[in-house]
Design an enzyme around this catalytic site. Sequence first.
Site, PDB file in Angstrom:
ATOM      1  N   TYR A 158       0.822  -1.215   0.000  1.00  9.24           N
ATOM      2  CA  TYR A 158       0.000   0.000   0.000  1.00  9.24           C
ATOM      3  C   TYR A 158       0.854   1.262   0.000  1.00  9.24           C
ATOM      4  O   TYR A 158       0.318   2.363   0.009  1.00  9.24           O
ATOM      5  CB  TYR A 158      -0.960  -0.006   1.197  1.00  9.24           C
ATOM      6  CG  TYR A 158      -2.092  -0.990   1.022  1.00  9.24           C
ATOM      7  CD1 TYR A 158      -1.825  -2.325   0.760  1.00  9.24           C
ATOM      8  CD2 TYR A 158      -3.415  -0.596   1.102  1.00  9.24           C
ATOM      9  CE1 TYR A 158      -2.833  -3.242   0.585  1.00  9.24           C
ATOM     10  CE2 TYR A 158      -4.447  -1.507   0.931  1.00  9.24           C
ATOM     11  CZ  TYR A 158      -4.142  -2.824   0.667  1.00  9.24           C
ATOM     12  OH  TYR A 158      -5.159  -3.728   0.496  1.00  9.24           O
ATOM     13  N   ASP A 169      -1.921 -18.439   3.655  1.00  9.33           N
ATOM     14  CA  ASP A 169      -2.876 -19.303   2.931  1.00  9.33           C
ATOM     15  C   ASP A 169      -3.505 -20.315   3.876  1.00  9.33           C
ATOM     16  O   ASP A 169      -4.713 -20.558   3.853  1.00  9.33           O
ATOM     17  CB  ASP A 169      -2.243 -19.972   1.703  1.00  9.33           C
ATOM     18  CG  ASP A 169      -0.765 -20.279   1.838  1.00  9.33           C
ATOM     19  OD1 ASP A 169      -0.141 -19.770   2.788  1.00  9.33           O
ATOM     20  OD2 ASP A 169      -0.224 -21.028   1.013  1.00  9.33           O
ATOM     21  N   ASP A 174      -6.257  -6.509   4.928  1.00  6.10           N
ATOM     22  CA  ASP A 174      -7.386  -6.048   4.119  1.00  6.10           C
ATOM     23  C   ASP A 174      -8.205  -7.255   3.650  1.00  6.10           C
ATOM     24  O   ASP A 174      -9.437  -7.299   3.780  1.00  6.10           O
ATOM     25  CB  ASP A 174      -6.833  -5.267   2.911  1.00  6.10           C
ATOM     26  CG  ASP A 174      -7.882  -4.413   2.238  1.00  6.10           C
ATOM     27  OD1 ASP A 174      -9.042  -4.428   2.687  1.00  6.10           O
ATOM     28  OD2 ASP A 174      -7.546  -3.728   1.253  1.00  6.10           O
TER      29      ASP A 174
END
Length: 335
Positions: free
Chosen positions: A126, A206, A230
């Site tokens: 980001y 994951d 997020d």
Amino acid sequence: MPKNYTLTLVIGDGIGPEVVNATVEVIAASGVNIQWEHAIIGQQGIHRYGVLLPIESLDAIKRNKVALKGPITTPIAEGFPSLNVALRKSLDMYANVRPVKNFPGVPSLHKNVNLVIIRENTEDLYAGIEHEVVPGVVESIKIITRVASTRIAEYAFELAVRENRKKVSAIHKANIMKLSDGLFLDCCRNVSKNYKSIQYEEMIVDNACMQLVMNPQQFDVLLMENLYGDILSDLAAGLVGGIGVVPGANIGKDYAVFEPVHGSWPQAAGKGIANPMACILTSVMMLRHLGEPEAATRIETALETTLREGKFSPQDLGGKATTQEFAKEVIKNLR
Ligand code: NAD
């Protein structure tokens, strides 16, 4: 003696004005006396001041230190960079706090979920450093620093202590990104050594997604970088009834901006179908932050009563109530 507050209000885009205005009415009914100073960001900022993130709006948040904010629309794959990211970075609000739990009467995939996602809010991919190396090849740079990783880890452990939580799980991909996620993990490990009473574990992202879907009850505090935070917070919202029911906060040393996890859902703007629950719960977090725990608990209880009775369920929860009707019922139960 009741306190008087002046806080900043950003109603936002899309469904923002509906959910934020409904929330303001709920807060007013709780008896907490707040004078709202309106600030604008995004397209509305262009109309009024000629810029997307007006200095006047930033100053209003800085002056009042606390803001309630609706979602802002960000164009996809073109146009201006995210104003949310710019706001979080400008005010150094490094901790994004997203509690995810079950509420009575909310249809959900899992019961007994009560976790909180702590997402680093200022760096990672980001940072927005992207460029084209040659046509057809682009680079997007992931920034991870020891300073930012250590302070977010400290925030997560301090929150665990404060909220009497038992475990912090650091989520990472350090098996692949050995330097960047490796540094993040190293900081989490170092900080964990100062909190002997809190269990610490690490999990590859994951696997964490699968574990969240299969057995979310095992989690308590989840600590992660910006992008994983997020994505996992939307995933976690899906476990307890969706994004219409999960609140959030951006916290820094000096400023705090409270905003629901959901976006501006432009297709639903003005239709009265958005669930205001996420924004109302966001205001509950804000009131606790301000030192108004009684009003916060009263609003939360009124919300739970409304959901349990089920006469005015919002549409995403299988009911027929509009944004306003649901908020009005919460207000009735508050009184
Ligand atoms: P979104 O959250 O706006 O909508 C995704 C889906 O979630 C909707 O289709 C709807 O089914 C559901 N939903 C969202 N809010 C709801 C509510 N209050 N009640 C019931 N259901 C709700 O996400 P998106 O479509 O990915 O993004 C739309 C815009 O919002 C984009 O421009 C994006 O950049 C922006 N956005 C802003 C913020 C923010 O300002 N903090 C956060 C996320 C997305």
